[in-house]
Design an enzyme around this catalytic site. Structure first.
Site, PDB file in Angstrom:
ATOM      1  N   THR A   1       0.855  -1.179   0.000  1.00 46.73           N
ATOM      2  CA  THR A   1       0.000   0.000   0.000  1.00 46.73           C
ATOM      3  C   THR A   1       0.886   1.221   0.000  1.00 46.73           C
ATOM      4  OG1 THR A   1      -1.522   1.391   1.272  1.00 46.73           O
ATOM      5  CG2 THR A   1      -0.266  -0.212   2.509  1.00 46.73           C
TER       6      THR A   1
ATOM      7  N   ASP B   1       0.191   4.002   1.135  1.00 43.12           N
ATOM      8  CA  ASP B   1       0.039   4.723   2.408  1.00 43.12           C
ATOM      9  C   ASP B   1       0.983   4.175   3.480  1.00 43.12           C
ATOM     10  OD1 ASP B   1      -1.969   6.134   1.197  1.00 43.12           O
ATOM     11  OD2 ASP B   1      -3.603   5.025   2.142  1.00 43.12           O
TER      12      ASP B   1
ATOM     13  N   ARG C   1       0.538   6.423  -7.747  1.00 43.02           N
ATOM     14  CA  ARG C   1       0.559   4.959  -7.868  1.00 43.02           C
ATOM     15  C   ARG C   1       0.689   4.504  -9.308  1.00 43.02           C
ATOM     16  NH1 ARG C   1      -4.851   4.142  -5.060  1.00 43.02           N
ATOM     17  NH2 ARG C   1      -3.636   2.499  -4.103  1.00 43.02           N
TER      18      ARG C   1
END
Length: 391
Positions: free
Chosen positions: A161, A163, A311
């Protein structure tokens, strides 16, 4: 593909949630290493959706839901971003009737809108002769992996991820590239902000964890960083950023802001329907903050959402390295019959931890060590003894 006819040990691999750079190198390494060890690999398409939508009685669904992977097929996929296997946010343990494949609609009782199809997924895995699943995903995707583990099915999970918020690991595939993109765009936008003597607000992905905003601001030298963990006062931010602007010989200033940030007394900006894991789409706090700052300061404000650009594209070298090493570690565990584990990095060391760890806490920015809540900016107390990305 009945289990009784299986000649090789078999793993199924899938990617779920948002795509990030590094997924394809991870997939390729899993396939190459498996081939060298005599392991058969099934690629499940569209995350958990492939196992939910597979109908053993319908041969057509086989091609749509999975296919075997070999080195020849994945030879070049590491040269691009995204995921070769495609992805989704499907959660088989909580499927709404409108989202269920037609052949499963009969499972819903009258008046019910939600159904747990975990038994169906387990039945499909057995039918396909799968000995273990290796899911690559964030905390949502891996929460269903943990459910399969509790049901007794062998699982080895790989965290990804941008994040970087999967609890239990210092690092997730995709984070380094996301930060690199953030730093590059912050520097690029200085030309526009400086030319027009504006305040620039760069909105970065980050729902509950503000690490992308914090680290990107820290590395790019942005004037202020607003993070998800600390509600901010627009008037206070206006005063701070005007001081930054006056102190800059070029008369401009830069702010990073997490998409999950909120003003004091406000809420996160959400839109759209809930997804299968209970989340709605985020975004827009940068524009709202920009409008507030323009009203408070009278200054022109440049707003830029980087969002999906963080991304997109190819992974940087760090994400390549982590993706390859996470994949090799997963196959090492499979060969040793070690399951129910999450591949992890802990203070720079590759390791693995109980998969259940992801449900025992939340990974957030360490405010006391890394952030000045009065100045709305990174404040790194010390780096000695901290991991590379300061967690």
């Amino acid at each position: 593909m009945n289990k009784s006819t299986k000649k090789k040990p078999t793993i199924a691999i899938l990617t779920g949630g948002g795509d990030v750079p590094g997924l394809n190198p991870c997939i390729k390494t899993l396939v190459y290493r498996s081939d060298s060890e005599g392991i058969r690999v099934l690629g499940i398409r569209r995350g958990w959706a492939g196992l939910l939508e597979y109908d053993p009685d319908n041969p057509i669904s086989e091609k749509a839901c999975f296919h075997e992977l070999d080195p020849a097929e994945v030879r070049t996929i590491d040269r691009s971003g995204g995921t070769y296997l495609h992805t989704s946010r499907t959660n088989p343990s909580a499927v709404h009737k409108k989202d269920a494949p037609a052949f499963l609609e009969k499972a819903f009782k009258k008046g019910d809108d939600l159904h747990d199809f975990t038994p169906h997924v387990l039945k499909n895995l057995e039918h396909l002769g799968v000995d273990a699943v290796i899911p690559i995903g964030g905390d949502d995707t891996l929460s269903f992996a943990e459910r399969l583990h509790r049901e007794g099915f062998p699982v080895i999970a790989i965290p990804k991820t941008m994040d970087n918020d999967v609890f239990g690991t210092d690092y997730c595939i995709g984070f380094s590239t996301a930060v690199t993109r953030g730093v590059d765009f912050i520097h690029a936008l200085r030309t526009c902000a400086g030319s027009h003597e504006r305040i620039a607000i760069i909105e970065l992905f980050g729902r509950y964890c503000g690490e992308t905003s914090l680290i990107a601001a820290y590395l790019a030298g942005a004037d202020r960083a607003i993070i998800s963990e600390v509600p901010f006062d627009p008037k206070k931010l206006a005063d701070l950023i005007m001081k930054d602007k006056r102190d800059n010989p070029k008369n401009y200033a830069m702010i990073t802001i997490s998409e999950g940030a909120k003003m004091v007394g406000g809420e996160m900006l959400l839109c759209g329907e809930l997804d299968a894991y209970g989340h709605r789409r985020l975004g827009g706090i940068g524009e709202e903050t920009g409008a507030a700052l323009k009203e408070l300061t009278g200054q022109d404000v440049l707003n830029q959402r980087i969002s999906y650009l963080m991304r997109s594209g190819t992974p940087d070298s760090l994400d390549l390295m982590v993706a390859v090493n996470f994949a090799n570690t997963a196959i090492d565990l499979f060969l040793r019959d070690v399951f129910g584990r999450l591949i992890a990095l802990s203070r720079g060391i590759y390791t693995h931890i109980p998969l259940s760890t992801i449900t025992t806490g939340q990974k957030r920015v360490d405010i006391r060590e890394l952030y000045d809540i009065e100045e709305y900016r990174p404040k790194i107390v010390h780096v000695s003894g901290k991991p590379m990305f300061l967690y």
